[in-house]
Scaffold this active site. Structure first.
Site, PDB file in Angstrom:
ATOM      1  CG  ASP A  87      -4.350  -6.064 -23.633  1.00 57.36           C
ATOM      2  OD1 ASP A  87      -4.799  -5.831 -22.489  1.00 57.36           O
ATOM      3  OD2 ASP A  87      -4.596  -5.370 -24.634  1.00 57.36           O
ATOM      4  CE  LYS A 181       3.395  -1.488   7.934  1.00 54.86           C
ATOM      5  NZ  LYS A 181       4.673  -0.914   7.538  1.00 54.86           N
ATOM      6  CG  ASP A 234      -2.569   5.653  -0.556  1.00 56.41           C
ATOM      7  OD1 ASP A 234      -2.688   4.485  -0.953  1.00 56.41           O
ATOM      8  OD2 ASP A 234      -1.454   6.201  -0.386  1.00 56.41           O
ATOM      9  CG  HIS A 239      -2.533   1.092   5.494  1.00 54.15           C
ATOM     10  ND1 HIS A 239      -2.867  -0.131   4.979  1.00 54.15           N
ATOM     11  CD2 HIS A 239      -1.806   1.710   4.527  1.00 54.15           C
ATOM     12  CE1 HIS A 239      -2.364  -0.250   3.762  1.00 54.15           C
ATOM     13  NE2 HIS A 239      -1.726   0.856   3.468  1.00 54.15           N
TER      14      HIS A 239
HETATM   15  C1  BG6 Z   1       0.452   1.963   0.781  1.00 50.42           C
HETATM   16  C2  BG6 Z   1       0.090   3.284   0.188  1.00 50.42           C
HETATM   17  O1  BG6 Z   1      -0.701   1.193   1.000  1.00 50.42           O
HETATM   18  O2  BG6 Z   1       1.109   2.173   2.034  1.00 50.42           O
HETATM   19  C3  BG6 Z   1       1.329   4.142  -0.013  1.00 50.42           C
HETATM   20  O3  BG6 Z   1      -0.555   3.084  -1.075  1.00 50.42           O
HETATM   21  C4  BG6 Z   1       2.098   4.285   1.269  1.00 50.42           C
HETATM   22  O4  BG6 Z   1       0.991   5.430  -0.513  1.00 50.42           O
HETATM   23  C5  BG6 Z   1       2.324   2.905   1.916  1.00 50.42           C
HETATM   24  O5  BG6 Z   1       3.341   4.880   0.993  1.00 50.42           O
HETATM   25  C6  BG6 Z   1       2.885   3.068   3.314  1.00 50.42           C
HETATM   26  O6  BG6 Z   1       3.194   1.810   3.826  1.00 50.42           O
HETATM   27  P1  BG6 Z   1       4.272   1.637   4.982  1.00 50.42           P
HETATM   28  O7  BG6 Z   1       4.324   0.168   5.235  1.00 50.42           O
HETATM   29  O8  BG6 Z   1       5.554   2.217   4.441  1.00 50.42           O
HETATM   30  O9  BG6 Z   1       3.760   2.439   6.132  1.00 50.42           O
END
Ligand code: BG6
Length: 492
Positions: A87, A181, A234, A239
């Protein structure tokens, strides 16, 4: 030769480890890329004997590996692994781990991969330090922090302050898997290994840039995380903002980690702040209702397990941003992301301005379609250029054609973003990991939107699952002729 190390995964039974980390490590094993002495310590709360754990890993790999497992590779992989139960709220867990790692069977260089809920990042690093596990006298120590790094600018600053007491910046690997990617890296290569785009890559020729990641999947079993996060935090703050930085940045002095990140930060710093009063004009959010995805009925977000039935968490977010520098001033960058949309697609779509005079205007077309350059990241990995040509036949009519160049041929091996990033981590290459200032500037951009949305708790627009966003989202467009580009092929 890559130095050997011990990789410790916190949260080894979690979703990310199952879907991404364990399969990526296994693929690296298959490709013979892991250092021979490397060990992998998987830390989790549940009790597992070593043999139970290996059976579990086998099951995970059967489900998520790209190809059927091969006996030799799985045996080699299993021989590197050990499960460590505990834990993380209990200091004894860390004391036990320190004892384990001091054993000479475990290479002294260490990577700690913190794949846990964001709220505990700081505590875990503090606990590691307290046990002397970050001490670098005999070897290097690196810590990987998953996104989201904080939930707004202030919390990111607090987290950084906390981490900074125990880690140097060059030991901190903030991961954003988009940077791993191949097609995202190809944005850099397309721009900086080809001279032909450069003269066009600016406000004189480009009308708008759209950066899209739409998903067909819903929130699944991740409501615990997603409810307090939402699409803006998120996906968009991390991203999509990274993608925007790669599209908009100036050529770096070199591809060294800091030179590259300096240029990305400059883009984020130049983004025009969204004024509180402009949030509704520049940002749009929505949530998916019940609907059909690929013909199958799917529940509304509010009906997903673990979601508050009154939740206004956005599953779709779109922003209009301006990069206020010499190159881009006035060009709208539209960033959008959504779950349970009509199609799953990741792309950067750039549309160019109209020629100054239309010589070939046909009776039907007032405004010929613009040129588009589309960098498709998923599902297709390709570059597409759309241009006007003369239609065959006697009449002087024009039509749009697409020149498509797939990036991957059949003989190219598939790899996942995490494979490259894990190798970079072991090799100590930080170029594709985020520096703290990038994260902080990205929060600065979205903070005003988060602030306004946080006060509007009574209502959120919805769209049926399996469909594109509501037309109401068009209110964020800068010009009347701007529309979402949904597909690689132009809309019929
Ligand atoms: C993650 C998110 O960082 O990226 C997810 O937390 C999302 O919610 C995912 O589904 C998408 O990643 P990819 O590579 O499928 O575009």
């Amino acid at each position: 030769m890559t130095e050997s190390c011990t990789l410790i995964i916190f949260g080894a039974t979690g979703n990310l480890a199952q879907r991404k980390l364990l399969p990526a490590l296994y693929h690296l094993e298959r490709a013979d890329l892991l250092p021979p002495e490397m060990r992998i310590v998987c830390s989790g709360r549940k009790a597992h004997s070593q043999s139970d754990w290996l059976a579990y890993v086998q099951q995970v790999l059967e489900q998520h590996a790209r190809e059927p497992l091969s006996g030799d590779d799985t045996d080699r992989f299993a021989a590197r692994m050990v499960y460590h139960q505990g834990d993380l709220a209990d200091p004894a867990t860390f004391a036990g781990m320190a004892t384990l790692l001091n054993d000479s069977n475990y290479p002294a260089n260490r990577v700690f991969y913190v794949s846990l809920p964001p709220a505990v990042y700081g505590d875990v690093v503090e606990a590691l330090d307290r046990q002397g596990m970050l001490e670098e006298s005999d070897a290097w120590r690196r810590v990987v922090i998953e996104k989201p790094f904080g939930c707004d600018r202030e919390s990111a600053q607090n987290l950084q302050r906390k981490l900074g007491r125990h880690l140097r910046e060059d030991q901190t690997y903030r991961i954003d898997h988009y940077m791993g990617k191949a097609m995202v890296q190809n944005v850099l290569v397309s721009r900086f290994a080809n001279l032909m785009f450069e003269p066009l890559w600016n406000r004189n020729y480009i009308d708008q840039v759209q950066i899209t990641r739409t998903e067909q999947l819903g929130v699944g079993s991740r409501a615990g995380f997603y409810e307090g996060t939402g699409a803006l935090r998120d996906m968009l703050q991390s991203h999509l903002m990274q993608l925007m930085a790669l599209v908009a940045m100036e050529p770096p002095v070199s591809m060294d980690a800091d030179e590259l990140r300096d240029e990305k930060v400059k883009v984020l710093k130049t983004v025009r702040p969204i004024h509180h009063d402009a949030v509704h004009a520049q940002a749009y959010r929505a949530q998916y209702g019940a609907g059909r995805v690929d013909g199958e009925a799917v529940p509304a977000y509010l009906e997903e397990p673990g979601v508050d039935p009154h939740s206004v968490t956005e599953t779709y977010a779109a922003l209009r941003l301006y990069v206020d520098n010499w190159r881009w001033r006035g060009v709208p960058f539209y960033l959008r992301t959504g779950k349970r949309m009509a199609e799953a697609r990741t792309m950067v779509a750039i549309s160019f301005k109209q020629p100054p005079k239309h010589f070939f205007r046909t009776a039907h077309i007032e405004r010929p379609p613009p040129n588009w350059l589309i960098m498709s990241i998923a599902p297709e990995e390709s570059l597409r250029l759309e241009i006007s040509v003369k239609e065959p036949g006697l009449a002087m009519k024009t039509r749009q054609i697409g020149l498509d160049a797939p990036f991957r041929c059949e003989h190219h091996a598939q790899t996942d973003a995490y494979e490259g990033l894990l190798m970079d981590l072991i090799e100590g290459d930080r170029s594709l990991f985020l520096r703290y200032d990038e994260v902080e500037w990205a929060w600065r951009i979205v903070d005003p939107v988060l602030g306004v949305w946080a006060t509007e708790r009574d209502f959120i627009p919805t769209h049926p699952a399996g469909q594109w966003e509501p037309e109401e989202s068009y209110r964020i467009f800068d010009k009347a002729h701007h529309r979402w580009r949904h597909r690689l092929d132009p809309e019929p």
